[in-house]
Design a protein around this motif. Structure first.
Motif, PDB file in Angstrom:
ATOM      1  N   SER A  96     126.514 -63.092  -2.164  1.00  0.00           N
ATOM      2  CA  SER A  96     125.004 -62.660  -2.036  1.00  0.00           C
ATOM      3  C   SER A  96     125.498 -62.592  -0.609  1.00  0.00           C
ATOM      4  CB  SER A  96     124.401 -63.828  -2.163  1.00  0.00           C
ATOM      5  OG  SER A  96     124.771 -65.592  -1.098  1.00  0.00           O
ATOM      6  N   VAL A  97     124.854 -61.934   0.190  1.00  0.00           N
ATOM      7  CA  VAL A  97     124.241 -61.242   1.132  1.00  0.00           C
ATOM      8  C   VAL A  97     122.848 -60.864   2.242  1.00  0.00           C
ATOM      9  CG1 VAL A  97     126.708 -60.249   1.517  1.00  0.00           C
ATOM     10  CG2 VAL A  97     124.322 -59.316   0.681  1.00  0.00           C
ATOM     11  N   ALA A  98     122.883 -61.691   3.084  1.00  0.00           N
ATOM     12  CA  ALA A  98     121.216 -61.138   3.676  1.00  0.00           C
ATOM     13  C   ALA A  98     121.326 -61.163   5.169  1.00  0.00           C
ATOM     14  CB  ALA A  98     120.255 -62.653   3.782  1.00  0.00           C
ATOM     15  N   PRO A  99     120.413 -60.670   5.443  1.00  0.00           N
ATOM     16  CA  PRO A  99     120.638 -60.339   7.308  1.00  0.00           C
ATOM     17  C   PRO A  99     120.459 -61.101   7.998  1.00  0.00           C
ATOM     18  CG  PRO A  99     118.149 -59.778   6.030  1.00  0.00           C
ATOM     19  CD  PRO A  99     119.091 -59.884   5.051  1.00  0.00           C
ATOM     20  N   LEU A 100     120.731 -61.474   8.810  1.00  0.00           N
ATOM     21  CA  LEU A 100     120.722 -62.196  10.049  1.00  0.00           C
ATOM     22  C   LEU A 100     120.345 -62.260  11.333  1.00  0.00           C
ATOM     23  CD1 LEU A 100     124.038 -64.323  10.268  1.00  0.00           C
ATOM     24  CD2 LEU A 100     122.054 -65.195   9.596  1.00  0.00           C
ATOM     25  N   THR A 101     120.562 -60.714  11.972  1.00  0.00           N
ATOM     26  CA  THR A 101     120.035 -59.771  12.734  1.00  0.00           C
ATOM     27  C   THR A 101     120.300 -58.632  12.414  1.00  0.00           C
ATOM     28  OG1 THR A 101     122.241 -59.675  13.693  1.00  0.00           O
ATOM     29  CG2 THR A 101     121.447 -61.701  14.726  1.00  0.00           C
ATOM     30  N   ASP A 102     119.858 -57.646  12.971  1.00  0.00           N
ATOM     31  CA  ASP A 102     119.836 -56.158  13.401  1.00  0.00           C
ATOM     32  C   ASP A 102     121.768 -55.568  12.714  1.00  0.00           C
ATOM     33  OD1 ASP A 102     117.450 -56.144  12.943  1.00  0.00           O
ATOM     34  OD2 ASP A 102     116.830 -55.379  14.926  1.00  0.00           O
ATOM     35  N   SER A 103     122.420 -56.455  13.938  1.00  0.00           N
ATOM     36  CA  SER A 103     123.379 -56.052  13.983  1.00  0.00           C
ATOM     37  C   SER A 103     124.331 -56.740  12.681  1.00  0.00           C
ATOM     38  CB  SER A 103     123.844 -56.289  15.282  1.00  0.00           C
ATOM     39  OG  SER A 103     124.003 -56.977  15.346  1.00  0.00           O
ATOM     40  N   LYS A 104     123.770 -58.001  11.745  1.00  0.00           N
ATOM     41  CA  LYS A 104     124.811 -58.783  11.518  1.00  0.00           C
ATOM     42  C   LYS A 104     124.459 -59.451  10.635  1.00  0.00           C
ATOM     43  CE  LYS A 104     127.637 -60.432  15.440  1.00  0.00           C
ATOM     44  NZ  LYS A 104     127.817 -61.544  16.657  1.00  0.00           N
ATOM     45  N   ALA A 105     124.916 -59.412   9.287  1.00  0.00           N
ATOM     46  CA  ALA A 105     124.639 -60.136   7.677  1.00  0.00           C
ATOM     47  C   ALA A 105     125.168 -61.570   8.004  1.00  0.00           C
ATOM     48  CB  ALA A 105     125.266 -59.058   7.022  1.00  0.00           C
ATOM     49  N   LEU A 106     125.151 -62.389   6.675  1.00  0.00           N
ATOM     50  CA  LEU A 106     125.504 -63.490   6.775  1.00  0.00           C
ATOM     51  C   LEU A 106     126.310 -63.796   4.930  1.00  0.00           C
ATOM     52  CD1 LEU A 106     125.903 -66.382   6.341  1.00  0.00           C
ATOM     53  CD2 LEU A 106     123.943 -66.886   5.268  1.00  0.00           C
ATOM     54  N   LEU A 107     127.098 -63.642   4.931  1.00  0.00           N
ATOM     55  CA  LEU A 107     127.637 -63.429   4.269  1.00  0.00           C
ATOM     56  C   LEU A 107     128.443 -65.038   2.984  1.00  0.00           C
ATOM     57  CD1 LEU A 107     129.663 -61.445   1.510  1.00  0.00           C
ATOM     58  CD2 LEU A 107     131.200 -61.901   3.237  1.00  0.00           C
ATOM     59  N   LEU A 108     127.811 -65.554   1.323  1.00  0.00           N
ATOM     60  CA  LEU A 108     128.315 -66.289   0.976  1.00  0.00           C
ATOM     61  C   LEU A 108     128.967 -66.118   0.336  1.00  0.00           C
ATOM     62  CD1 LEU A 108     125.142 -68.303   1.458  1.00  0.00           C
ATOM     63  CD2 LEU A 108     126.545 -68.883   2.886  1.00  0.00           C
TER      64      LEU A 108
END
Length: 353
Positions: free
Chosen positions: A226-238
């Motif tokens: 699963s992926v989700a936005p953390l900031t405008d330049s980085k994402a969280l990948l689980l």
């Protein structure tokens, strides 16, 4: 000067309140849990015979004590039997408290009245057990109750005061340390921009096929990503990497949202040592991320029923994840679900501007 203030004077330093380390401890047949605000709750264990007494109390003068006796819970549903009020035994003798300041239901007795609680504890604290007349196997063992309440008094600075439940003294009820302030969570400046379809597809592919096999033992075809936005330049990948009977161990990565993908392994560090462990690193289990509130949830079941384990909530502040809430139930006795597990760490969100 209040007694507790005298004990806090150090050279050139005054500490406004006393904050004990969070704990969960068992005394014979009683379990006590206290969190970072020195709020404590104690109950008899195990609760799988259907009958449980619990006592809770906040730190400080505004202690809001609560005592309850419950027969049945969310797992058992409503149980058959006569009303508790007229059918309690204390060491085989009729127990007849004054229920004037209690909320009385057939299988639930509750009071938040300080005098009623004091009177009830005086009756039972040196006894062996409480039973139901028509079902003697449903028993509240009182072995360990006094030790648990003494620890609660000690953590909240009540020993030797008129507000103590065990070692009461002459100090005023007002002469107790205040409740510590809850940690204030720092929120990200603004919500991150949603992931585009291209970003989502690329990151899921990266998590499925390119995470190092040494870090993730689960076959790529069986991984859940699963992926989700953390900031405008980085994402969280689980990435799910190890599957058990009722738990999924995840790896978390902070990944750039554009190619070439660059990732950094994320770890969750507790601000305290959890019960029975020296390592403050929390294993990420059954993780879910709420992008709208920038919060990461973990939920580690102690067994399939979900009546024990660890549940946490972490706030992303724009740079890292900070612990917002930690709840743990170490006793697997089919008494309550994760929504009611005792907390060891709580926090507060900033007030709206």
């Amino acid at each position: 000067m209040p007694y507790w203030m005298k004990s806090l004077w150090l050279p050139f330093l005054f500490i406004a309140s006393v904050q004990a380390a969070p704990l969960q401890k068992i005394f014979t047949d009683w379990q006590i849990t206290c969190n970072n605000l020195n709020y404590c709750v104690a109950r008899n264990i195990p609760g799988d015979n259907g009958l449980v007494m619990s006592l809770s109390r906040y730190a400080g003068v505004n202690d809001r004590p609560l005592l309850r006796i419950d027969y049945g819970n969310r797992y058992t549903g409503d149980l058959k039997g006569a009303a508790l009020q007229d059918n309690l035994l204390l060491d085989q003798q009729r127990l007849r408290p004054d229920f004037k300041h209690w909320t009385v239901e057939p299988h639930h007795l509750v009071t938040a009245h300080p005098i009623a609680i004091d009177e009830f504890l005086t009756q039972i604290i040196d006894a062996d057990n409480i039973q139901i007349t028509w079902r003697p196997q449903s028993t509240i063992s009182l072995h360990g109750l006094k030790a648990a309440l003494l620890l609660m008094d000690d953590i909240q600075g009540r020993v030797g005061s008129l507000s103590a439940w065990v070692k009461r003294g002459s100090r005023s009820v007002w002469d107790v340390p205040p409740e510590p302030a809850a940690p204030l969570m720092r929120l990200p400046g603004r919500p991150a921009a949603p992931l585009t379809r291209e970003e989502t597809t690329g990151l899921i592919d990266y998590g499925t096929w390119r995470v190092n096999a040494d870090e993730c033992s689960l076959d790529p075809m069986r991984r859940e990503v699963s992926v989700a936005p953390l900031t405008d330049s980085k994402a969280l990948l689980l990435v799910s990497c190890e599957m058990g009977a009722y738990n999924m161990i995840d790896l978390a990565f902070e990944v750039t949202r554009s190619q070439p993908w660059q990732s950094r392994r994320l770890t969750l560090s507790l601000p305290f040592a959890s019960p029975g462990r020296n390592d403050r690193q929390l294993e990420i289990i059954n993780a879910e991320y709420d992008a709208a509130n920038a919060q990461l949830y973990t939920y580690a079941k102690g067994r399939g029923l979900g009546d024990c384990g660890i549940a946490t909530r972490w706030q992303f502040n724009g740079q890292e994840f900070a612990l917002a809430e930690y709840a743990e139930e170490g006793t697997c006795d089919a008494w309550h679900g994760s929504d009611d597990w005792p907390t060891l760490w709580v926090s507060q969100r900033p007030s709206p501007p």
